[in-house]
Enzyme design. Sequence first.
Site, PDB file in Angstrom:
ATOM      1  N   ARG A  99       0.737  -1.782   0.141  1.00 14.08           N
ATOM      2  CA  ARG A  99      -0.102   0.187  -0.299  1.00 14.08           C
ATOM      3  C   ARG A  99       0.900   0.993  -0.244  1.00 14.08           C
ATOM      4  NH1 ARG A  99      -3.467  -0.184   5.178  1.00 14.08           N
ATOM      5  NH2 ARG A  99      -5.195   0.726   4.454  1.00 14.08           N
ATOM      6  N   MET A 110      -2.517   7.223  -5.910  1.00 16.49           N
ATOM      7  CA  MET A 110      -1.488   6.195  -6.363  1.00 16.49           C
ATOM      8  C   MET A 110      -2.559   4.550  -5.637  1.00 16.49           C
ATOM      9  SD  MET A 110       1.681   8.559  -3.431  1.00 16.49           S
ATOM     10  CE  MET A 110       0.683   8.143  -2.127  1.00 16.49           C
ATOM     11  N   HIS A 471     -10.400  40.137 -13.929  1.00 14.19           N
ATOM     12  CA  HIS A 471     -11.147  40.781 -14.007  1.00 14.19           C
ATOM     13  C   HIS A 471     -12.432  39.793 -13.231  1.00 14.19           C
ATOM     14  CE1 HIS A 471     -12.660  44.800 -13.232  1.00 14.19           C
ATOM     15  NE2 HIS A 471     -13.817  44.606 -14.428  1.00 14.19           N
ATOM     16  N   ARG A 649      -9.484  56.291  -2.035  1.00 15.59           N
ATOM     17  CA  ARG A 649      -8.498  56.569  -2.935  1.00 15.59           C
ATOM     18  C   ARG A 649      -9.170  57.673  -4.267  1.00 15.59           C
ATOM     19  NH1 ARG A 649      -6.119  51.961  -6.364  1.00 15.59           N
ATOM     20  NH2 ARG A 649      -8.345  52.365  -7.680  1.00 15.59           N
ATOM     21  N   SER A 795      -0.853  52.275   1.963  1.00 12.66           N
ATOM     22  CA  SER A 795      -1.624  50.785   2.392  1.00 12.66           C
ATOM     23  C   SER A 795      -1.208  50.691   1.067  1.00 12.66           C
ATOM     24  CB  SER A 795      -2.698  51.549   1.794  1.00 12.66           C
ATOM     25  OG  SER A 795      -3.853  50.262   1.045  1.00 12.66           O
ATOM     26  N   CYS A 862      -4.533  46.904   1.222  1.00 10.56           N
ATOM     27  CA  CYS A 862      -5.535  46.429  -0.146  1.00 10.56           C
ATOM     28  C   CYS A 862      -4.837  45.922  -1.017  1.00 10.56           C
ATOM     29  CB  CYS A 862      -5.978  47.442  -0.197  1.00 10.56           C
ATOM     30  SG  CYS A 862      -4.859  48.846  -1.206  1.00 10.56           S
ATOM     31  N   TYR A 882      -3.567  46.406   9.479  1.00 14.45           N
ATOM     32  CA  TYR A 882      -4.686  45.993   8.707  1.00 14.45           C
ATOM     33  C   TYR A 882      -4.371  45.270   7.950  1.00 14.45           C
ATOM     34  CZ  TYR A 882      -5.168  50.040   6.086  1.00 14.45           C
ATOM     35  OH  TYR A 882      -5.714  50.946   5.058  1.00 14.45           O
TER      36      TYR A 882
HETATM   37  P1  ADP Z   1      -6.365   3.997  -0.075  1.00 14.07           P
HETATM   38  O1  ADP Z   1      -5.039   4.656   0.459  1.00 14.07           O
HETATM   39  O2  ADP Z   1      -6.128   3.990  -1.786  1.00 14.07           O
HETATM   40  O3  ADP Z   1      -6.755   3.818   0.573  1.00 14.07           O
HETATM   41  P2  ADP Z   1      -5.281   1.607   0.466  1.00 14.07           P
HETATM   42  O4  ADP Z   1      -3.602   1.498   0.339  1.00 14.07           O
HETATM   43  O5  ADP Z   1      -5.797   2.329   2.024  1.00 14.07           O
HETATM   44  O6  ADP Z   1      -5.932   2.595  -0.599  1.00 14.07           O
HETATM   45  O7  ADP Z   1      -6.174   0.369  -0.206  1.00 14.07           O
HETATM   46  C1  ADP Z   1      -7.072   0.077  -0.746  1.00 14.07           C
HETATM   47  C2  ADP Z   1      -8.213  -1.049  -0.027  1.00 14.07           C
HETATM   48  O8  ADP Z   1      -7.681  -1.888   0.452  1.00 14.07           O
HETATM   49  C3  ADP Z   1      -8.610  -0.164   1.336  1.00 14.07           C
HETATM   50  O9  ADP Z   1     -10.406   0.180   1.688  1.00 14.07           O
HETATM   51  C4  ADP Z   1      -7.731  -1.151   2.619  1.00 14.07           C
HETATM   52  O10 ADP Z   1      -8.601  -1.015   3.751  1.00 14.07           O
HETATM   53  C5  ADP Z   1      -7.924  -2.331   1.830  1.00 14.07           C
HETATM   54  N1  ADP Z   1      -6.745  -3.024   2.244  1.00 14.07           N
HETATM   55  C6  ADP Z   1      -5.422  -2.867   2.591  1.00 14.07           C
HETATM   56  N2  ADP Z   1      -4.513  -3.548   2.879  1.00 14.07           N
HETATM   57  C7  ADP Z   1      -5.648  -4.669   3.351  1.00 14.07           C
HETATM   58  C8  ADP Z   1      -4.728  -5.131   4.049  1.00 14.07           C
HETATM   59  N3  ADP Z   1      -3.429  -5.753   4.218  1.00 14.07           N
HETATM   60  N4  ADP Z   1      -5.796  -6.933   4.233  1.00 14.07           N
HETATM   61  C9  ADP Z   1      -7.502  -6.009   3.939  1.00 14.07           C
HETATM   62  N5  ADP Z   1      -7.725  -4.618   3.012  1.00 14.07           N
HETATM   63  C10 ADP Z   1      -6.607  -3.949   2.773  1.00 14.07           C
HETATM   64 MG    MG Z   2      -7.787   3.851   2.225  1.00 10.04          MG
HETATM   65 MG    MG Z   3      -2.643  50.407  -8.135  1.00  9.76          MG
END
Ligand code: ADP
Ligand code: MG
Ligand code: MG
Length: 907
Positions: A99, A110, A471, A649, A795, A862, A882
Amino acid sequence: MANVKKRVFSFGGGKSDGRATMRELLGGKGAGLHEMTKMGIPVPPGFTISTDVCTYFDGHGGRYPKGLEKDVSKALLRLEKNIGKRFGNAANPLLVSVRSGARESMPGMMDTVLNLGLNDGTVNGLIARTNNPRFAYDSYRRFVQMYGDVVLGLKPTERHERDPFEVILERKKEDRGIRFDTELTEEDLKELVAEFKAEIKSKLGKEFPEDPQEQLWGAIGAVFGSWKNDRAIAYRELYHIPHSWGTAVNVQTMVFGNMGDKCATGVAFTRNPATGEKELYGEFLVNAQGEDVVAGIRTPRPIAELKEAMPKAHGELVRLCKVLEKRYQDMQDIEFTIEDEKLWMLQTRAAKRTGFAAVRIAVDMVEERIISKKEALLRIDANQLNQLLQPIFDHQDKKRADDEGLVLAKGLPAGPGAASGRIVFHAEDAQEWKKQGQRVVLCRVETSPEDIRGIEAAQGILTARGGMTSHAALVARQMGKVCVVGCEALNVDYAAREMHVKGSVLKEGDWISVDGSSGEVIHGELKTLPSEIARVLIDRTLGPKESRVYQQFSKLMKWADEIRKIGVRTNADQPRQAEITRAFGGEGIGLCRTEHMFFEGERISAVREMILAGDEAGRRRALDKLLPMQKGDFKEILKVMGKLPVTIRTLDPPLHEFLPKTHEEIAELARVISVPVESLQEKVETLQEVNPMLGHRGCRLGISFPEITEMQTRAIFQAACELRKEGVDPFPEVMIPLVGSPEELGAQREIVERIAQETIKEYGVKVRYLIGTMVELPRACLVADKIALQAEFFSFGTNDLTQTCLGLSRDDAGKFLPNYISKGLMSQDPFVSIDQDGVGSLMRLAIDKGRKARRTLEIGVCGEHGGDPRSVIFCHQIGLNYVSCSPYRVPVAKLAAAQAAIKGKNK
Ligand code: ADP
Ligand code: MG
Ligand code: MG
């Protein structure tokens, strides 16, 4: 031997190498997993590879630092011992997830791979151990699918293409005549594994890797690599997260929510993230894995139903939510999985929330004695306060539009809120239609100062060109209008009175809706609701006691007022804006632009007459006509503001801005003021300047035509004197723009002083007033000590000061500045947030010199920067008295000012 920094951190069995404060190294997700483990919360064990490795990986073409493999092997061994399974072992396989997780959470930006370690051998071990072949093949097909997508890159290449794995899955379900994934049998799933692998082979020409070690390193590389995918980059740009931070990688033992009806997975918030209400808020799915909830394959069920389905796990979840919220003293966003009725926690993080929720939670938590007032003030993103002030789209109606595919295009969200109206293409039409009781959205290629009335008349503004500091955006924000700009998909055809948007044709009078918070442009009318706070403070259609949002908002503002050091004024040109200033507790007007009044009705004719007059006598005749109108305007504004200061102004823009442009307009004006068209045409042309920004404008006008300054001063002081007689104690501050030398200011000051004294004497009253200058030229900063001798206040006009300091024209910067920002050559648009190194240095210099010369010098800022939280904090730090911002930004500025004061003390 160098002292090698620890790169792999294990957690499990109640012990962990990391803790909550190690976000930088472990990422938010990693730090949370380590901390929860330490707290004794059930978390599947695993290990975290630090963000440092990501940084190395990025800087070395995707290679790892020496020794990492060994570190990972060790951590893996430790994990195997801990849970009694072996990675890649066919009899008793350990399966893991890989993860991502950065310092700041970037939800879904990600990648993650689940069920890693499965192959044709280990799947049998899983079956043997669980006695559940369907589950084993379900996990396997998910793994091949995710790995194929995330690591091997088998995904749609074109926008309209469908996900290749989903296509196969769909086909399978169709063949079997079923609707849900859960209805697939062991046999079906087994076939899917083979079909997915075959698809990978045929599309990519490579085999799916059977070797778990290869799988593991493939996934680690892909997750590190996902730090640099497009959406992650875009997200970081949006939230100003440095590209240098990197993500951590978490390798974690799998727990299974897809093992049957006693299993589930879900997401829970310890409070409601939309409204802030104190209630467990969440969703879950029975017999599923985490991705299903986020990806929306099945509609999840509300968390309340978990209570019936799995009461024990539900009870435990409720308990742990409380524990975690208490530990972190903030609303948490939690991921969980239930395996055979046992609850496992997979993530905890500070939850993202709307502005409404942010305010409510902060205030509630103070009342619940969880956090201090100061902490509450720090919790809220100042910009988010804006959301509370905007009309909103009715949630259900928006959803309907979404479902019906009525969202047409997306532009830049320049003025937050929601507006629906009929399309008009011209400012005059906007006014005309409004008079007839219509609601309109003004749609333009771009806007100009003349459109100001139209903008005011419209519910919303939509432009094809221009950026967030354009603008239209600036004016719209000052008025609190909903505004979407730079919507390139719009093709406006003024002649035909229609616009084309991706194949749809929208005609004048058609209904359109713009969402200034998201930038979305929607076909048709959506219902809106005015903000409750506006209804309490401005419209007074709602009692303070009837609105919880208002009550909490006003508590927060009270706390901010108690703590902040810097004042907050507004940029307001009209009585209505002055009223809004008072409603929000603004402490004066920091910029009243006299020329905005010049465009209205008959005034523009008198203004034009003055500009076009051949001699002083002619100018004075025209100015005499303007005097009562200006006086009237000032009087209304000063009256609303009572004893609070109002900085007015004197005339600033180049005169040609007031003149007609097209031939028809010139002919029309020639008729009205009875001069030959040709001579008028000629006059208009002589007033054109090559570089008007640096041309005949600002105090240069008052120096060329002292009678203009005289008239304006007279108008100000007549208004003030009359009010004085009516028992008001007005406090005008006369501000001379674009001053570069003490001589210039001295010359204008002499006029103001003389006329002020004259007028005051005439009325026989006392009026408090100041004379000062706008500081917007580098030279003014450099000679600020000398200028201060002539000025009672400074200002900073940071818009022009930015233009002149950077040698950058704001109106042209839109063409190349975004490129600078995306290339990392500039971290922020200097017209949005003060360029602290450059412009900021000039400001410091001017403050220093100015105050040395005149100890009591009052200094403010301002310009739009006054409503930008980062700039407000900077203004506090450099000791301004201010900031002045648009009336609707007062709450934002106040909160930012309070945050600056708190942070200043904590340092
Ligand atoms: P994101 O950051 O996109 O949420 P995650 O890494 O949290 O990605 O994981 C995506 C999904 O997979 C989440 O719902 C998470 O709870 C689940 N998940 C991740 N690792 C595990 C694990 N070891 N066991 C069960 N579910 C997992
Ligand atoms: Mg997550
Ligand atoms: Mg001016």
